[in-house]
Write a protein that holds these residues in place. Structure first.
Motif, PDB file in Angstrom:
ATOM      1  N   ASN B 152       0.699  -1.229  -0.277  1.00  0.00           N
ATOM      2  CA  ASN B 152       0.112   0.195  -0.049  1.00  0.00           C
ATOM      3  C   ASN B 152       1.077   1.557  -0.010  1.00  0.00           C
ATOM      4  OD1 ASN B 152      -2.386   1.166  -0.209  1.00  0.00           O
ATOM      5  ND2 ASN B 152      -3.020   1.092   1.994  1.00  0.00           N
ATOM      6  N   GLY B 153       1.851   0.954  -0.680  1.00  0.00           N
ATOM      7  CA  GLY B 153       2.734   2.385  -0.833  1.00  0.00           C
ATOM      8  C   GLY B 153       4.097   2.433   0.602  1.00  0.00           C
ATOM      9  N   ARG B 154       3.607   1.842   1.662  1.00  0.00           N
ATOM     10  CA  ARG B 154       4.179   2.162   2.769  1.00  0.00           C
ATOM     11  C   ARG B 154       5.876   1.065   1.981  1.00  0.00           C
ATOM     12  NH1 ARG B 154      -0.576   1.354   5.660  1.00  0.00           N
ATOM     13  NH2 ARG B 154       0.242  -1.374   5.413  1.00  0.00           N
ATOM     14  N   SER B 155       6.672   2.361   2.892  1.00  0.00           N
ATOM     15  CA  SER B 155       8.164   2.073   2.940  1.00  0.00           C
ATOM     16  C   SER B 155       8.332   0.551   4.142  1.00  0.00           C
ATOM     17  CB  SER B 155       8.965   2.656   3.351  1.00  0.00           C
ATOM     18  OG  SER B 155       9.290   3.613   4.211  1.00  0.00           O
ATOM     19  N   GLU B 249      11.893   0.984  -0.696  1.00  0.00           N
ATOM     20  CA  GLU B 249      11.445   1.832  -1.117  1.00  0.00           C
ATOM     21  C   GLU B 249      10.141   1.252  -2.038  1.00  0.00           C
ATOM     22  OE1 GLU B 249      13.318   5.419   1.151  1.00  0.00           O
ATOM     23  OE2 GLU B 249      14.126   4.305  -0.349  1.00  0.00           O
TER      24      GLU B 249
END
Lengths: 320, 325
Positions: B152-155, B249
């Motif tokens: 969900n785009g989180r690093s 990332e």
């Protein structure tokens, strides 16, 4: 019999009318993000959504993919969809005049979150931003203090791109603080990609070119993580101080580990919450605040587990 | 006396042969040395051992990715998906590690990303006959998108306590693994390309696929293996980076695709196929890293790095062009 039929029809009509009125009363808010490829804007989105749910509003989300043209398209799509209010993190401040003019014509309240509109504009409901200049001063002062505690006065900076207005304000504040407190800003390196890997390379180069640096000012979260990694590799953890703006689970952990000394938290979730509250007030005809410059609170390593710090962090990123 | 004469003669023969084969590479190596000395004149620390280590560490993922891209370029193709595969590998590895899997299975899953995307690229180019640019543009978009979707785009931080060993451990005492991998991959690839029959197939396919086919070279298989190798190298570079910074990332590889292609071109490869070397790709990657390092050390605005890199590519291409006249 005829009477009972009439009563049933009347009841049905009343129910339908009532539901329609309820549906009409239920408002919707669109959040237009500049991009969703960095955590910060996702956290603002979380704040908008959280507040919208609390207020009984429908929520819809768009991303401009860093394109002013896409941002404008998103505004038109949102209007076509019939949203009642918009919260936006604009692609840039300079991209906002046509966007605001269009939404003003449509009578839609607009609140900014994170990045404000172009200076001089007034046709918006509210701009909820961080007070970058004051934060720059506070972070600069604290960074200088760390350098002096470590027996020097040279500091380095890992900066956001200086073509951004918020970066310029951070830098102006920091310069003022360094000068006032007797510290020398020996080098600034600007990021292009906002990645940790790039920050690692830049922090390495910063320390190679300036071995007497005693503290590093990280203007964005990845800068703090990158600098901490470099200090760990060089065996310099604690010998060179690190301060960072924004804050994330990663940098909080690094602070607990002693690699970072202070985080100036930018309340991403809080900005989304406050911006949504402002457009809600506008829809209700209540008084709004046009400029809400939120102070970025400093949390240091020794107070990270306190209730005060937990309250701050709750307004920074989602806790679940 | 006779023996001495023979050895001198041999040396004289070998010398010009190496000079002839690696003319471009030698020119780049000299350019890198000149660049470093130039930066060192302003910042003496640029010539310190610590800075050399910094440069090698920063260059390692690009070197490895460039070796993969080289093979595709040798066949006359292009691989635009490597940056996205790099990012997706890191995200998948970190995600699987967060489920409690150890370093080895997580890394294997990460490499699986490269294997899958390389196979898709290879199949679409060879079996379906689509243009490499179009195919890898598609997989670039898909892998880039998946890199966001998986978390969900989180690093994500890396949980496994031993994963740092992949990059910074020492399989050979005294040599960090990232250096070892770069040297080993480059040496093996150079050896294969120069001395082994299947290595020469890549040059043959890139020079003229039709002629290569008539000579019995398995053109499709050669092209397919180039795309698989390229994606696997991108995946491995992604693993190495995640192992170094212990964080994954979604955008980590965004800038690397163009850099890898630039490194290969700087190293003397032709985008039309048929020419290039592993040593050249390594030197090209090193040159890009040295430029970035120098710009940072001197304190030139980092936005100039692209311009400086562009000029370096132009100079390299011009040197290559005139040296072959």
């Amino acid at each position: 019999m005829k009477l009972s039929k009439t009563l049933i029809v009347a009841a049905i009509l009343t129910t339908i009318t009532g539901q329609t009125a309820l549906a009409q009363e239920r408002k919707s808010v669109a959040y237009i993000a500049p991009s969703l490829d960095i955590d910060y804007w996702q956290w603002v989105a979380h704040g908008v959504q959280q507040k919208a749910e609390e207020l009984g509003m429908d929520y819809v989300e768009y991303t401009s993919e860093n394109s002013p043209a896409k941002q404008m398209d998103n505004a038109r799509v949102a209007v076509t969809r019939g949203v009642d209010a918009i919260v936006i993190g604009p692609v840039s401040s300079t991209s906002t005049p046509p966007f605001l003019n269009y939404l003003e014509q449509q009578g839609i309240p607009v609140a900014f979150a994170g990045i404000g509109p172009q200076p001089g504009l007034t046709n918006f409901t509210s701009a909820v931003t961080a007070n970058n200049y004051e934060t720059g001063i506070a972070q600069g002062t604290y960074t200088c203090e760390l350098a002096k505690e470590r027996g020097g006065n040279q500091v380095g900076m890992l900066s956001l791109p200086q073509d951004r207005e918020n970066a310029q304000k951070y830098l102006a504040g920091a310069r003022e603080a360094f000068e006032a407190n007797g510290c020398e800003l020996v080098q600034i390196l600007e990021t292009k990609g906002l990645t940790i890997n790039e920050a690692v390379t830049q922090a390495n180069d910063l320390l190679t070119a300036n071995p007497d640096i005693k503290a590093i000012y990280g203007m964005y979260d990845q800068a703090g993580t990158g600098a901490a990694k470099v200090l760990e590799t060089r065996g310099l953890v604690g010998e060179i101080g690190i301060t960072v703006a924004d804050g994330s689970p990663t940098t909080i952990q690094l602070m607990k580990d002693g690699a970072i000394q202070g985080i100036f938290f930018q309340e991403a979730v809080g900005q989304g919450i406050d911006a949504t509250e402002q457009v809600w007030k506008a829809l209700k005809g209540e008084e709004t605040t046009q400029n809400l410059a939120l102070v970025m609170p400093l949390v240091t390593a020794d107070e990270i587990d306190s209730d005060k710090a937990k309250a701050v962090v709750a307004r920074v990123f989602p806790q679940n | 006396m006779n023996t001495e004469a023979q050895s001198i003669s041999r040396a004289l023969n070998i010398g010009p042969s190496i000079l002839g084969t690696y003319r471009t590479e030698i020119a780049i190596a000299i350019a890198i040395v000149v660049l470093m000395l130039g930066v060192g004149a302003f910042i003496p620390a640029a010539l310190s051992a610590g800075n050399f280590a910094n440069i090698l560490q920063a260059a390692a993922p690009l070197v490895i990715m460039s070796l993969g891209v080289l093979l595709v370029v040798l066949t006359g193709g292009i691989d635009l998906s490597v940056g996205s595969v790099f990012s997706l590998t890191g995200m998948v590895t970190a995600l699987i590690m967060s489920w409690g899997w150890g370093s080895v299975p997580s890394a294997a899953a990460g490499l699986g990303v490269g294997l899958i995307f390389g196979s898709i690229n290879g199949l679409l180019v060879t079996a379906v006959g689509l243009a490499p640019f179009v195919v890898t543009l598609i997989t670039y978009a898909v892998a880039g998108s998946l890199a966001f979707i998986v978390t969900n785009g989180r690093s994500m931080g890396i949980g496994a306590p031993d994963f740092w060993l992949l990059n910074s451990g020492q399989l050979i005492p005294g040599i960090a693994n990232y250096v070892l991998f770069c040297v080993a991959f480059a040496a093996l690839l150079e050896l294969a390309l120069r001395k082994m029959t299947f290595g020469r197939w890549f040059y043959a396919v890139g020079s003229s696929a039709n002629a290569a086919h008539l000579l019995g070279v398995p053109v499709k298989r050669t092209r397919f293996s180039a795309y698989v190798f390229s994606s696997l190298m991108a995946s491995f570079a992604g693993l190495l980076t995640v192992s170094y910074i212990l964080n994954a990332e979604s955008t980590a590889g965004a800038s690397l695709m163009l850099q890898a292609i630039a490194a290969v071109v700087i190293g003397g490869a032709s985008l039309f196929g048929g020419t290039g070397s592993a040593i050249g790709a390594v030197l090209g990657a090193l040159m890009i890293t040295v430029i970035q390092n120098g710009v940072n050390l001197i304190g030139i605005n980092s936005f100039w790095q692209g311009s400086v890199t562009g000029i370096a590519i132009l100079i390299a291409v011009l040197i290559d062009r005139f040296s072959h006249k």
